[in-house]
Scaffold this motif. Sequence first.
Motif, short mmCIF file in Angstrom:
data_model
loop_
_atom_site.label_atom_id
_atom_site.label_comp_id
_atom_site.label_asym_id
_atom_site.label_seq_id
_atom_site.Cartn_x
_atom_site.Cartn_y
_atom_site.Cartn_z
N ALA A 18 0.83 -1.20 0.00
CA ALA A 18 0.00 0.00 0.00
C ALA A 18 0.87 1.25 0.00
N ILE A 19 1.92 1.24 0.82
CA ILE A 19 2.84 2.40 0.85
C ILE A 19 3.51 2.56 -0.51
N TYR A 20 3.97 1.45 -1.08
CA TYR A 20 4.61 1.52 -2.38
C TYR A 20 3.65 2.04 -3.45
N TYR A 21 2.41 1.60 -3.40
CA TYR A 21 1.40 2.04 -4.36
C TYR A 21 1.24 3.56 -4.31
N MET A 22 1.28 4.11 -3.08
CA MET A 22 1.10 5.56 -2.91
C MET A 22 2.36 6.35 -3.24
N THR A 23 3.54 5.76 -2.99
CA THR A 23 4.78 6.55 -3.09
C THR A 23 5.68 6.16 -4.26
N GLN A 24 5.61 4.90 -4.68
CA GLN A 24 6.54 4.35 -5.67
C GLN A 24 8.00 4.39 -5.18
N GLY A 110 -1.26 8.94 11.02
CA GLY A 110 -0.09 9.75 10.68
C GLY A 110 0.58 9.29 9.40
N LEU A 111 0.60 7.98 9.18
CA LEU A 111 1.17 7.43 7.95
C LEU A 111 0.41 7.93 6.72
N VAL A 112 -0.91 7.88 6.80
CA VAL A 112 -1.73 8.35 5.69
C VAL A 112 -1.54 9.85 5.48
N LEU A 113 -1.54 10.62 6.56
CA LEU A 113 -1.38 12.07 6.44
C LEU A 113 0.01 12.45 5.94
N CYS A 114 1.02 11.65 6.28
CA CYS A 114 2.38 11.88 5.78
C CYS A 114 2.39 11.89 4.26
N HIS A 115 1.64 10.98 3.66
CA HIS A 115 1.57 10.90 2.20
C HIS A 115 1.07 12.23 1.61
N ILE A 141 21.48 14.16 15.59
CA ILE A 141 22.36 13.40 14.71
C ILE A 141 22.19 13.86 13.27
N LEU A 142 20.96 14.09 12.88
CA LEU A 142 20.68 14.60 11.54
C LEU A 142 19.78 15.81 11.63
N GLU A 143 20.02 16.76 10.76
CA GLU A 143 19.10 17.89 10.63
C GLU A 143 18.08 17.50 9.58
N LEU A 144 16.89 17.20 10.05
CA LEU A 144 15.84 16.72 9.15
C LEU A 144 15.29 17.86 8.29
N PRO A 145 14.98 17.57 7.03
CA PRO A 145 14.42 18.61 6.16
C PRO A 145 12.95 18.90 6.46
N LYS A 146 12.34 18.05 7.29
CA LYS A 146 10.94 18.24 7.66
C LYS A 146 10.70 17.57 9.01
N MET A 147 9.51 17.75 9.54
CA MET A 147 9.18 17.17 10.84
C MET A 147 9.24 15.63 10.78
N PRO A 148 9.54 14.97 11.91
CA PRO A 148 9.58 13.51 11.91
C PRO A 148 8.30 12.86 11.38
N SER A 149 7.15 13.48 11.63
CA SER A 149 5.89 12.89 11.17
C SER A 149 5.69 13.02 9.66
N LEU A 150 6.64 13.68 8.98
CA LEU A 150 6.58 13.79 7.52
C LEU A 150 7.69 13.02 6.82
N MET A 151 8.56 12.40 7.59
CA MET A 151 9.68 11.67 7.00
C MET A 151 9.24 10.29 6.52
N LYS A 152 9.72 9.93 5.33
CA LYS A 152 9.48 8.61 4.76
C LYS A 152 10.82 7.86 4.74
N PRO A 153 10.78 6.53 4.72
CA PRO A 153 12.05 5.79 4.64
C PRO A 153 12.94 6.25 3.48
N SER A 154 12.34 6.51 2.33
CA SER A 154 13.13 6.91 1.15
C SER A 154 13.82 8.26 1.34
N ASP A 155 13.34 9.09 2.26
CA ASP A 155 14.00 10.38 2.51
C ASP A 155 15.43 10.18 3.00
N TYR A 156 15.69 9.04 3.61
CA TYR A 156 17.03 8.78 4.14
C TYR A 156 18.05 8.51 3.04
#
Length: 180
Positions: A18-24, A110-115, A141-156
Amino acid sequence: MKTIYLLLTKSNSFVSKAIYYMTQDDYTHISISFEESLQPMYSCARKYTYTPLPAGIKNESLISGFYLKNSSIPCALYRIKVTEDKYNKAKALLKKILEDEGDYKYNLMGLVLCHFELAYRRHHYYFCSEFVSEILAHSQILELPKMPSLMKPSDYLLFEELECLYKGNIHDLVQSRGIS
């Protein structure tokens, strides 16, 4: 200097599909470990091998449970070198979370809203990348480009500070690192 490890995966589970379908995105899950052996390794994930729910903070093993049954899952292993102070700060936050592990739930909303790029922080609720991001941001450790609730695995994949150690599948990762 100390090392923190991040493992990105993309399984064939319903949630991952489902995540892949939404994000590719190439990867749909992320876990964190403070050990070269990747054990223990933590994330916010399914509690049981065969069902996606209930889910929460979990010590994920690469040699049992879900990953043992799904050893052909594509993965990428990254590491980041950090100061001992930041390493200890990250471990202390994880320890604090683990002390109340049963209070933490999976942040499906939160996962759905992150999308949709809508930040939504719920107390004691995480999805995998939100959980890892919270630890890394809190310990600076890292300066995130967005809030943690908006980070996706691929952002890493975009962080220059991360060094890729391995790309392949779970089975070959376990074999190459001698994990037992």
